[in-house]
Write an enzyme that holds these catalytic residues in place. Structure first.
Site, mmCIF file in Angstrom:
data_model
loop_
_atom_site.group_PDB
_atom_site.id
_atom_site.type_symbol
_atom_site.label_atom_id
_atom_site.label_comp_id
_atom_site.label_asym_id
_atom_site.label_seq_id
_atom_site.Cartn_x
_atom_site.Cartn_y
_atom_site.Cartn_z
ATOM 1 N N GLY A 84 0.603 -5.340 0.990
ATOM 2 C CA GLY A 84 -0.583 -5.431 0.144
ATOM 3 C C GLY A 84 -0.293 -6.108 -1.187
ATOM 4 O O GLY A 84 -1.201 -6.668 -1.816
ATOM 5 N N ALA A 102 0.836 -1.199 0.000
ATOM 6 C CA ALA A 102 0.000 0.000 0.000
ATOM 7 C C ALA A 102 0.870 1.248 0.000
ATOM 8 O O ALA A 102 2.003 1.229 0.472
ATOM 9 C CB ALA A 102 -0.885 -0.003 1.236
ATOM 10 N N GLU A 133 4.232 -5.263 7.491
ATOM 11 C CA GLU A 133 3.495 -4.123 8.057
ATOM 12 C C GLU A 133 3.821 -3.837 9.517
ATOM 13 O O GLU A 133 3.797 -2.697 9.969
ATOM 14 C CB GLU A 133 1.977 -4.351 7.929
ATOM 15 C CG GLU A 133 1.440 -4.264 6.513
ATOM 16 C CD GLU A 133 1.528 -5.560 5.734
ATOM 17 O OE1 GLU A 133 2.279 -6.471 6.152
ATOM 18 O OE2 GLU A 133 0.856 -5.674 4.700
ATOM 19 N N GLU A 140 -0.647 -9.670 -0.438
ATOM 20 C CA GLU A 140 -2.064 -9.923 -0.147
ATOM 21 C C GLU A 140 -2.888 -9.989 -1.437
ATOM 22 O O GLU A 140 -3.839 -10.756 -1.537
ATOM 23 C CB GLU A 140 -2.602 -8.829 0.788
ATOM 24 C CG GLU A 140 -2.028 -8.962 2.201
ATOM 25 C CD GLU A 140 -2.444 -7.813 3.104
ATOM 26 O OE1 GLU A 140 -2.117 -6.660 2.760
ATOM 27 O OE2 GLU A 140 -3.085 -8.062 4.139
#
Ligand code: NAD
Length: 730
Positions: A117, A66, A142, A120
Site C-alpha cells: 500500500g 497496510a 502482497e 500504491e
C-alpha cells in the site's frame, strides 16, 4: 490530522509529511485511511495550495503498506455482509482515486522504502521521485501473504508499465531498487539522498500536470489490453505460467489475474471497483486467512521475541565466536557481521579459516558492485570478522556457535576447549542438525548454558533459526540465544530436544513418503510432479537430491547404531544405500535420482532398474486419474502433518505459531496452508483424523495419529483454540 502535517511554502507548494505518531514505520492504519479524504479535501479547497509534495517523516522509510491485522479484521468485521466489506475495502481505493483527481499536481518524494500500500500511495500521485539509497526498495509483495495489491496496484501498475511487466512483478512479489524502478518506468526520477523533496517541488514549479496518464484522452495500455493481439497473448501465456507456478493452490493469483483482465477493459474508476471486489473475495478464502496469520501476524510476533522467557533482562551480543568455518560457519559469520557483531571465525588451519571469511568477502563485494552497499560499509563489516585458529581469541565472547563436523567426539572436544575460554553466563550453541542436544551437553561443564542453534542452508537466504532446548538448558541461555537470533534479523522458533528436532524430523517424512511411492512402483516423474502440486517447493525426490543421499544414508546408519533393536528401517532405505554405493550422492556431485549434467535435469535411467515403474497406467485418463493423484497429494501432506502432531504430543513443539511458521520457513511446507497446524485446524480435527485413519488402514502405521488428535476431534477443538498463544503466556 494526526498522521499528516502540511507546510505551504511561498510558491504555494504544500509539503505533506506522512508521519504516523508512535510508530517507527508508517503503515496504512485505519486512522491513516480515514484521514486521506480529509487531506484531499484540504488540497482541493485551499486556494493557497498550487501543488502538493508527499514525503515521509520517518527515517525508516516512506511506508511499509497496510496494517494487515487491522485491515483484515476491518473488512471481515461484518461477517458475511459483502456491502460492508466492500465499503471498508473501497475506503482506501476511493481515497487514492480522490487524490489523483483532486485537480492539483501531486508528487511523491520517496525518501525510504515503499512497499505494498505504500507504493500504491505513490502510484496515486502524478509524479514520483525516489532517492538513490541502497536501502530503498519499491514493490508490491502482497502475494507472499496470500493477497494481491488492493490499493489500486493491479490497475495503476498495469496502466503504467504494461500488463506483462506488472503481472510478473506482482505475481512474484519482488521489489525494485531505485534505479531499476526508474528503468521499469515505475518512478520518474532518481535523485541523491536528501534531494527528493526539492526535486518534487521543482517538478510542480515547472508546470507538473495534475492528470494521470490513464485519465488523459486517448490513453492506451502499454503493450495492449486483452483485445489487442499482443495483449491477448500475454493473458494466454500468463494464465499458463501462473498456473504452472501456483498449481491452483493460491486463489490470490487467479483473482489478481481476473482483476487485471477485467479491470483494464474499463475506465480506471470501474477497474478499481473490480479490484476491490476480487480483493475481498480473496481475503475471505481460508488460504489468505491462513497465510496472513502465519506469514504476517505470527512472523511479526516471533520476530519481536514473543516466545522469549519473560523476566530475563534483554542482552545484546557484541562478540560471537563461530567454530568451524565450513559451509555453515562461513554463512553464520557473514550474517552476524552484517548485523554489526564482532566475529571470531575459528577453524583447524588458518587456510580453512580464511576460506570461510572469503565467503563473506565474496557476498559483500557482490553487494557493493550492485550498488546495494557502499565500500565504506563493506570494509567496516569485513573488519568485524577475524579468521583464526587461536582459541584464546574466544575470550570475551557472549556466545560461541559450534559448526564443526557432525561428529560427537569432535564436538565434545571443541565444547571443552571453548568453554575453557568463556566467562560465566556466556552461552555455547551447537549448530548440529542431527545429534540430540542433551547428549552433546554432556561434554559441557555448564549444561544450563548449552543450547542448540540450528541454522538452515544457505544461511544468508534462509530466514529461520531453530533453537533447541536440551534437558538442562536454562531460561537465561534461551533468552540470550533468542536475543542473538533477533539481532541477526532471523525468525526464531524454540523446540524441545528430539531426534531431528522439529524441522528435520518432519521434513524427512516428506522425503520418506516419496520413497514409499517409489518402492510401490510409481514413476519418479509422477512423484515429483505430485510433490510440487501439493505446494511444496519441489518434489520429494528432487529435495532428497538437494539434501544429499549420502547424508540420508549416514543418518540412517547412525540412527541404526543408536537405536539398536528398536530401529525400524525407513522407506526406500535400500534404494538409497545402493545409489550411494554407486557414487550417487545427490545434487552435490551431479548424480542422484536425477542426472544433473544436462539441463533441464533428467531422471537417472538406472533408477528404472532399482525401482521399476509398475503403477500409474491403471489410472486411465478420466476422473479416476485425478482421484489417484489427489490421493498421492494427500499422502504427502498428511504424512508431514501427522508427524507434526506427534511432535506436539511429545512436547517437541507447543506453540501453533512456531509449528506453522517453522514448517513454512524451515522446510518449505506448502505456504498456502498457513502451515501444518493450520492445515489440520482448517481441515477440521474430525475430518483429519478420519482421513488419517483411512490412510493408516491402507498404507500402515506411519499415518497413525496421536491420541491428542482423537481427543481434540472428540471435543471439536482446534490447535489455535485449545493452545492459543495467549493461554500459554497466561
Ligand atoms: P563443513 O564440512 O562444510 O564444515 C565443517 C568445518 O569444521 C570444516 O571447515 C572443518 O575444517 C571444521 N572443523 C572440523 N573440526 C574442527 C575443530 N576441531 N576445530 C575447528 N574447526 C573444525 O560442514 P557444514 O556443512 O558447515 O556443517 C557444520 C555443522 O553444521 C554440522 O554439525 C552440520 O550437521 C550442521 N548443519 C549443516 C547444515 C547443512 O545444510 N550443511 C545445515 C544445518 C546444520
Amino acid at each position: 490530522m494526526e498522521n499528516f502535517k502540511i507546510d505551504i511554502d511561498a510558491d504555494g507548494v504544500a509539503l505533506v509529511t506522512f508521519d504516523v505518531p508512535g510508530r517507527s514505520m508508517n503503515t496504512l492504519t485505519g486512522s491513516v485511511i480515514a484521514e486521506i479524504p480529509t487531506l484531499v479535501e484540504k488540497i482541493k479547497s485551499d486556494d493557497a495550495i498550487k501543488g502538493v509534495v508527499i514525503t515521509s517523516g520517518k527515517p525508516s522509510g516512506f511506508c511499509a503498506g497496510a496494517d494487515l491485522g487491522d485491515m483484515a479484521s476491518g473488512m471481515l468485521a461484518g461477517g458475511g455482509d459483502l456491502q460492508k466489506a466492500f465499503d471498508t475495502g473501497w475506503a482506501l481505493n476511493g481515497a487514492f482515486r480522490a487524490l489523483e483527481t483532486s485537480g492539483k499536481p501531486v508528487a511523491a518524494a520517496i525518501n525510504g522504502l515503499a512497499l505494498g500500500g505504500g507504493l500504491e500511495f505513490t502510484l496515486a500521485c502524478h509524479y514520483r521521485v525516489v532517492e538513490n539509497d541502497p536501502k530503498i526498495q519499491l514493490g508490491l509483495p502482497e502475494i507472499k501473504v496470500g493477497l494481491f495489491p488492493g490499493g489500486g496496484g493491479t490497475q495503476r501498475l498495469t496502466r503504467l508499465i504494461g500488463v506483462q511487466n506488472a503481472l510478473m512483478q506482482m505475481a512474484e512479489g519482488k521489489s525494485w531498487r531505485p534505479n531499476d524502478a526508474k528503468g521499469a518506468g515505475v518512478v520518474h526520477e532518481v535523485v541523491e539522498k536528501g534531494q527528493s523533496v526539492e526535486a518534487a517541488k521543482a517538478w510542480i514549479k515547472n508546470g507538473g500536470k495534475a492528470v494521470q496518464p490513464w485519465d488523459d484522452k486517448g490513453f492506451k495500455i502499454p503493450g495492449g489490453g486483452p483485445y489487442h493481439p499482443a495483449g491477448a497473448q500475454v493473458f494466454i501465456m500468463g494464465n499458463a505460467i501462473l498456473r504452472k507456478q501456483s498449481y491452483g493452490n493460491y486463489p490470490a493469483v487467479l483473482n489478481m489475474m481476473k482483476a487485471v483482465y477485467e479491470g483494464v477493459q474499463v475506465p480506471i474508476e470501474a477497474g478499481l471497483r473490480i479490484e476491490t471486489r476480487y480483493f475481498i473475495k480473496t481475503l475471505m478464502t481460508p488460504q489468505a486467512q491462513a497465510m496472513i496469520r502465519s506469514l504476517f501476524l505470527s512472523k511479526q510476533e516471533l520476530d519481536k521475541g514473543a516466545v522469549r522467557p519473560a523476566g530475563v533482562p534483554k542482552s545484546d551480543p557484541k562478540k560471537v565466536t563461530v567454530i568451524g568455518a565450513g559451509m555453515m560457519g562461513a554463512g553464520i559469520a557473514y550474517v552476524q557481521a552484517m548485523a554489526g557483531i564482532e566475529t571470531i571465525l575459528i577453524d583447524q588451519s588458518q587456510e580453512a579459516a580464511d576460506k570461510g571469511k572469503q565467503y563473506a568477502v565474496d557476498l559483500i563485494q557482490k553487494r557493493v558492485s550492485r550498488g546495494h552497499m557502499t565500500q565504506d560499509k563493506a570494509d567496516a563489516v569485513l573488519g568485524l570478522i577475524t579468521a583464526t585458529t587461536d582459541y584464546d581469541l574466544i575470550k570475551g565472547s557472549d556466545l560461541v556457535i559450534e559448526a564443526v563436523f557432525e561428529n560427537r567426539e569432535i564436538k565434545a572436544a571443541v565444547t571443552k576447549n571453548a568453554e575453557a575460554q568463556l566467562a560465566k553466563g556466556a552461552v555455547f550453541g551447537s549448530n548440529t542438525s542431527t545429534l540430540p542436544i542433551t547428549g552433546l551437553a554432556e561434554a559441557s561443564v555448564r549444561p544450563e548454558d548449552f543450547i542448540g542453534i540450528h541454522f538452515f542452508s544457505p544461511v544468508d537466504k534462509m530466514m529461520l533459526v531453530e533453537i533447541i532446548m536440551g534437558e538442562k538448558t536454562g531460561d537465561e541461555a534461551l533468552a540470550k540465544a533468542l536475543d542473538y537470533v533477533l539481532k541477526i534479523k532471523k525468525t526464531p522458533i524454540v523446540v524441545n530436544d528430539s531426534r531431528g528436532f522439529y524441522t528435520s524430523r518432519c521434513f524427512s517424512t516428506f522425503l520418506m513418503e516419496g520413497m514409499a511411492m517409489l518402492e510401490e512402483g510409481y514413476s519418479p516423474v509422477l512423484i515429483d510432479n505430485v510433490g510440487r502440486m501439493t505446494g511444496m517447493p519441489r518434489g520429494p525426490l528432487e529435495m532428497h537430491d538437494d539434501v544429499a543421499l549420502d547424508l540420508s544414508y549416514k543418518i540412517a546408519k547412525q540412527t541404526r547404531e543408536d537405536l539398536g533393536d528398536k530401529y525400524v528401517p525407513t522407506e526406500g532405505e535400500q534404494i538409497v544405500a545402493t545409489m550411494v554405493e554407486q557414487g550417487r550422492y545427490g545434487r552435490k556431485n551431479g548424480k542422484g535420482f536425477y542426472d544433473y549434467d544436462q539441463k533441464p535435469k533428467v531422471i537417472w535411467p538406472g533408477l528404472a532398474e532399482l525401482a521399476p515403474t509398475t503403477k500409474g497406467a491403471e489410472f486411465g485418463e478420466g476422473p479416476e486419474a485425478l482421484a489417484a493423484v489427489d490421493e498421492l497429494k494427500t499422502r504427502l501432506l498428511y504424512r508431514q502433518a501427522v508427524e507434526v502432531a506427534r511432535c506436539w504430543e511429545e512436547g517437541v513443539i507447543d506453540d501453533p505459531r512456531e509449528g506453522d511458521l517453522g514448517a513454512i520457513l524451515g522446510w518449505g511446507f506448502a505456504p498456502w496452508t498457513g502451515g501444518p497446524i493450520t492445515f489440520i485446524d482448517q481441515t477440521g480435527l474430525k475430518a483429519f483424523v478420519a482421513k488419517a485413519d483411512e490412510l493408516t488402514a491402507k498404507y500402515g502405521d506411519r499415518f497413525k495419529v496421536p491420541q491428542l488428535l482423537r481427543d481434540m476431534a472428540e471435543k471439536n477443538e482446534t490447535f489455535y483454540g485449545r493452545f492459543a498463544p495467549e493461554k500459554k503466556a497466561a
